[in-house]
Design an enzyme around this catalytic site. Structure first.
Site, mmCIF file in Angstrom:
data_model
loop_
_atom_site.group_PDB
_atom_site.id
_atom_site.type_symbol
_atom_site.label_atom_id
_atom_site.label_comp_id
_atom_site.label_asym_id
_atom_site.label_seq_id
_atom_site.Cartn_x
_atom_site.Cartn_y
_atom_site.Cartn_z
ATOM 1 N N LYS A 1 0.823 -1.226 0.000
ATOM 2 C CA LYS A 1 0.000 0.000 0.000
ATOM 3 C C LYS A 1 0.853 1.270 0.000
ATOM 4 O O LYS A 1 0.493 2.241 -0.650
ATOM 5 C CB LYS A 1 -1.020 0.008 1.140
ATOM 6 C CG LYS A 1 -0.446 0.033 2.525
ATOM 7 C CD LYS A 1 -1.558 -0.012 3.548
ATOM 8 C CE LYS A 1 -1.109 -0.344 4.931
ATOM 9 N NZ LYS A 1 0.226 -0.035 5.401
ATOM 10 N N ARG B 1 -6.722 2.560 11.433
ATOM 11 C CA ARG B 1 -6.391 1.158 11.722
ATOM 12 C C ARG B 1 -7.397 0.521 12.663
ATOM 13 O O ARG B 1 -7.266 -0.630 13.023
ATOM 14 C CB ARG B 1 -5.011 1.059 12.344
ATOM 15 C CG ARG B 1 -3.961 1.450 11.357
ATOM 16 C CD ARG B 1 -2.637 0.854 11.709
ATOM 17 N NE ARG B 1 -1.671 1.443 10.830
ATOM 18 C CZ ARG B 1 -0.616 0.803 10.352
ATOM 19 N NH1 ARG B 1 -0.400 -0.424 10.667
ATOM 20 N NH2 ARG B 1 0.209 1.422 9.551
ATOM 21 N N ARG C 1 12.231 -6.834 3.331
ATOM 22 C CA ARG C 1 12.015 -5.392 3.106
ATOM 23 C C ARG C 1 13.186 -4.562 3.618
ATOM 24 O O ARG C 1 13.569 -4.653 4.779
ATOM 25 C CB ARG C 1 10.716 -4.978 3.810
ATOM 26 C CG ARG C 1 10.340 -3.540 3.591
ATOM 27 C CD ARG C 1 8.867 -3.340 3.707
ATOM 28 N NE ARG C 1 8.411 -3.194 5.084
ATOM 29 C CZ ARG C 1 7.154 -2.875 5.408
ATOM 30 N NH1 ARG C 1 6.249 -2.683 4.479
ATOM 31 N NH2 ARG C 1 6.807 -2.767 6.665
ATOM 32 N N ARG D 1 13.716 -2.160 9.201
ATOM 33 C CA ARG D 1 13.040 -1.667 10.402
ATOM 34 C C ARG D 1 13.067 -2.729 11.496
ATOM 35 O O ARG D 1 12.932 -3.918 11.206
ATOM 36 C CB ARG D 1 11.583 -1.332 10.060
ATOM 37 C CG ARG D 1 11.434 -0.002 9.373
ATOM 38 C CD ARG D 1 10.094 0.201 8.740
ATOM 39 N NE ARG D 1 8.956 -0.339 9.467
ATOM 40 C CZ ARG D 1 7.710 -0.325 8.989
ATOM 41 N NH1 ARG D 1 7.463 0.202 7.802
ATOM 42 N NH2 ARG D 1 6.723 -0.834 9.679
ATOM 43 N N ARG E 1 1.337 -7.423 14.600
ATOM 44 C CA ARG E 1 0.819 -6.466 13.609
ATOM 45 C C ARG E 1 -0.222 -7.120 12.719
ATOM 46 O O ARG E 1 -1.254 -6.528 12.410
ATOM 47 C CB ARG E 1 1.968 -5.898 12.769
ATOM 48 C CG ARG E 1 2.783 -4.861 13.530
ATOM 49 C CD ARG E 1 4.224 -4.836 13.088
ATOM 50 N NE ARG E 1 4.422 -4.235 11.789
ATOM 51 C CZ ARG E 1 5.472 -4.485 11.005
ATOM 52 N NH1 ARG E 1 6.410 -5.339 11.386
ATOM 53 N NH2 ARG E 1 5.595 -3.873 9.841
HETATM 54 P P1 ADP Z 1 3.099 -1.523 8.682
HETATM 55 O O1 ADP Z 1 1.795 -1.210 8.023
HETATM 56 O O2 ADP Z 1 3.967 -2.434 7.878
HETATM 57 O O3 ADP Z 1 2.940 -2.004 10.103
HETATM 58 P P2 ADP Z 1 3.670 1.326 9.005
HETATM 59 O O4 ADP Z 1 4.905 2.029 8.653
HETATM 60 O O5 ADP Z 1 2.415 1.727 8.313
HETATM 61 O O6 ADP Z 1 3.994 -0.209 8.744
HETATM 62 O O7 ADP Z 1 3.405 1.432 10.578
HETATM 63 C C1 ADP Z 1 4.401 1.082 11.515
HETATM 64 C C2 ADP Z 1 3.859 1.171 12.931
HETATM 65 O O8 ADP Z 1 3.441 2.515 13.221
HETATM 66 C C3 ADP Z 1 2.624 0.316 13.265
HETATM 67 O O9 ADP Z 1 2.939 -1.028 13.584
HETATM 68 C C4 ADP Z 1 2.058 1.086 14.471
HETATM 69 O O10 ADP Z 1 2.791 0.821 15.640
HETATM 70 C C5 ADP Z 1 2.296 2.540 14.092
HETATM 71 N N1 ADP Z 1 1.149 3.138 13.382
HETATM 72 C C6 ADP Z 1 1.087 3.506 12.082
HETATM 73 N N2 ADP Z 1 -0.113 4.016 11.786
HETATM 74 C C7 ADP Z 1 -0.842 3.981 12.930
HETATM 75 C C8 ADP Z 1 -2.174 4.342 13.289
HETATM 76 N N3 ADP Z 1 -3.018 4.840 12.384
HETATM 77 N N4 ADP Z 1 -2.578 4.162 14.559
HETATM 78 C C9 ADP Z 1 -1.752 3.661 15.479
HETATM 79 N N5 ADP Z 1 -0.499 3.264 15.219
HETATM 80 C C10 ADP Z 1 -0.033 3.416 13.956
#
Ligand code: ADP
Length: 205
Positions: free
Chosen positions: A13, A85, A119, A153, A165
């Site tokens: 995405k 989320r 990744r 990461r 996750r």
């Molecule tokens: P991924 O989708 O692979 O987990 P992201 O970079 O989108 O990677 O997000 C990394 C982390 O950031 C998530 O596991 C979470 O801890 C936090 N995060 C991102 N977006 C949100 C959100 N909308 N609400 C709460 N935590 C978030």
């Protein structure tokens, strides 16, 4: 107007959000990137959630999102990648601005896990490479654009964080897709990057 890109970890995405935002001259907001870039009083707290694979508290992410959405580039429309989320975040979003199309990029958990292991990211331009699938960097370990070393990461190399996750995705994020099902456009995320972009563009109009 806001367009949502929703999908499990490593569904692509973020990659697609970047490509489509550029093609359509929209702003791209990745809440994961916002959190990783945050400095100051919340830094330690944010890390304590992310490294365990947990969501950060709704209030905190909402505050960062509102600040970002107030910036002028968001006036032309926004692709949101990584937010909402959970159902509460979805409700809060609707109070800020109208949500239009919702793209669900679906992949299996097996694909997600395989992709996460491979990744590698560039800290400077934010591009994500994948040494297991695609796109691979031209030179091992270096960003094609910035020529600086790529990094993995912490939450992508920790098996427990990956499981957490994915389970949060199924339990908390997928209900959003059910609730707004009339606005959801399903895209098969197990295709090539180019084919996925083509499918999204066709449906975006
Ligand atoms: P991924 O989708 O692979 O987990 P992201 O970079 O989108 O990677 O997000 C990394 C982390 O950031 C998530 O596991 C979470 O801890 C936090 N995060 C991102 N977006 C949100 C959100 N909308 N609400 C709460 N935590 C978030």
């Amino acid at each position: 107007m806001i367009i949502l890109f929703i999908g499990a970890q490593a569904s692509g995405k973020g990659t697609q959000a970047k490509i489509i935002a550029k093609k359509k001259a929209l702003a791209h907001i990745c809440t994961g990137d916002l959190l990783r870039a945050a400095t100051g009083e919340f830094r330690k707290e944010i890390d304590s959630y992310i490294t365990k694979g947990k969501l950060v508290p709704d209030e905190l992410i909402l505050k960062l999102l509102k600040e970002r959405m107030n910036q002028p580039d968001c006036k032309k429309g926004v692709i949101l990648d990584g937010y909402p989320r959970n159902l509460r975040q979805a409700e809060e979003l609707e109070k800020i601005e109208k949500v239009g199309k919702i793209f669900e990029i679906y992949i299996s958990d097996e694909t997600a896990k395989r992709r996460l292991m491979g990744r590698w990211n560039c800290k400077k331009c934010g591009i994500a490479y994948n040494i297991v699938t695609a796109p691979k960097p031209k030179k091992d370990g270096l960003c094609d654009n910035c020529s600086i070393p790529l990094y993995q990461r912490d939450d992508d190399t920790n098996e427990e964080a990956i499981e957490k996750r994915l389970s949060i995705y199924h339990e908390e994020t997928e209900p959003i897709l059910k609730k707004f099902k009339e606005r959801v456009i399903k895209i098969n995320g197990e295709q090539t990057i180019e084919k996925i972009t083509e499918d999204i563009l066709k449906k975006l109009g």
